[in-house]
Design a protein around this motif. Structure first.
Motif, mmCIF file in Angstrom:
data_model
loop_
_atom_site.group_PDB
_atom_site.id
_atom_site.type_symbol
_atom_site.label_atom_id
_atom_site.label_comp_id
_atom_site.label_asym_id
_atom_site.label_seq_id
_atom_site.Cartn_x
_atom_site.Cartn_y
_atom_site.Cartn_z
ATOM 1 N N GLU A 73 42.744 51.678 41.881
ATOM 2 C CA GLU A 73 43.807 52.365 41.134
ATOM 3 C C GLU A 73 45.193 51.947 41.630
ATOM 4 O O GLU A 73 46.154 51.969 40.878
ATOM 5 N N GLN A 74 45.300 51.581 42.909
ATOM 6 C CA GLN A 74 46.589 51.243 43.495
ATOM 7 C C GLN A 74 47.091 49.862 43.083
ATOM 8 O O GLN A 74 48.283 49.588 43.144
ATOM 9 N N GLU A 75 46.199 48.990 42.680
ATOM 10 C CA GLU A 75 46.589 47.632 42.331
ATOM 11 C C GLU A 75 47.339 47.630 41.004
ATOM 12 O O GLU A 75 46.904 48.229 40.027
ATOM 13 N N LYS A 76 48.462 46.959 40.962
ATOM 14 C CA LYS A 76 49.332 46.948 39.781
ATOM 15 C C LYS A 76 49.278 45.598 39.073
ATOM 16 O O LYS A 76 48.980 44.577 39.672
ATOM 17 N N THR A 77 49.634 45.616 37.803
ATOM 18 C CA THR A 77 49.743 44.371 37.051
ATOM 19 C C THR A 77 51.066 43.701 37.374
ATOM 20 O O THR A 77 52.043 44.360 37.733
#
Length: 127
Positions: A73-77
């Motif tokens: 969930e923490q990983e961003k585009t």
């Protein structure tokens, strides 16, 4: 879990569930390259921000489904990924960012049964 193992699980599940109904392909867009190799790959079609997977199966009003996988969930585009997603949506494809196998499974089931809507991705398009 690594993104690679998430991808493997998603592709295996898709092929078992829908292998006769559409193709799923990996877009090999990640990895470090030398400047020369990067330039060669761009000439051959490498596109910044391209999603990880593409399901080639027209459903409802969409030509296919692009999926960007993130391992948490923490990983961003990235900005390039957001631009790519906006472009393919504009061109008539569905696109989603999935941050777990369960999310991938849910999105694909909805897409393949014609119950998918583009609402989940609209937050990127309104930034």
């Amino acid at each position: 879990m690594t993104e690679a193992s998430l991808e493997e699980g998603c592709v295996t599940w898709y092929r078992l569930q829908y292998g006769k109904s559409g193709l799923i392909i990996k877009i090999p867009n990640e990895g470090k390259r030398s400047a020369a190799k990067g330039a060669e790959m761009k000439r051959r079609g490498l596109t910044a921000g391209a999603c990880d997977l593409l399901i080639i199966a027209a459903r409802s009003s969409y030509f296919g489904l692009f999926i960007e996988l993130k391992k948490s969930e923490q990983e961003k585009t990235t900005e390039a990924q957001e631009k790519f997603i906006a472009r393919v949506i504009k061109d008539g494809y569905a696109a989603e960012i999935c941050k777990s196998f369960e999310e991938f499974e849910s999105v694909v089931k909805k897409y393949m049964t014609g119950r998918y809507n583009q609402q989940a991705i609209n937050e990127i398009l309104t930034r």
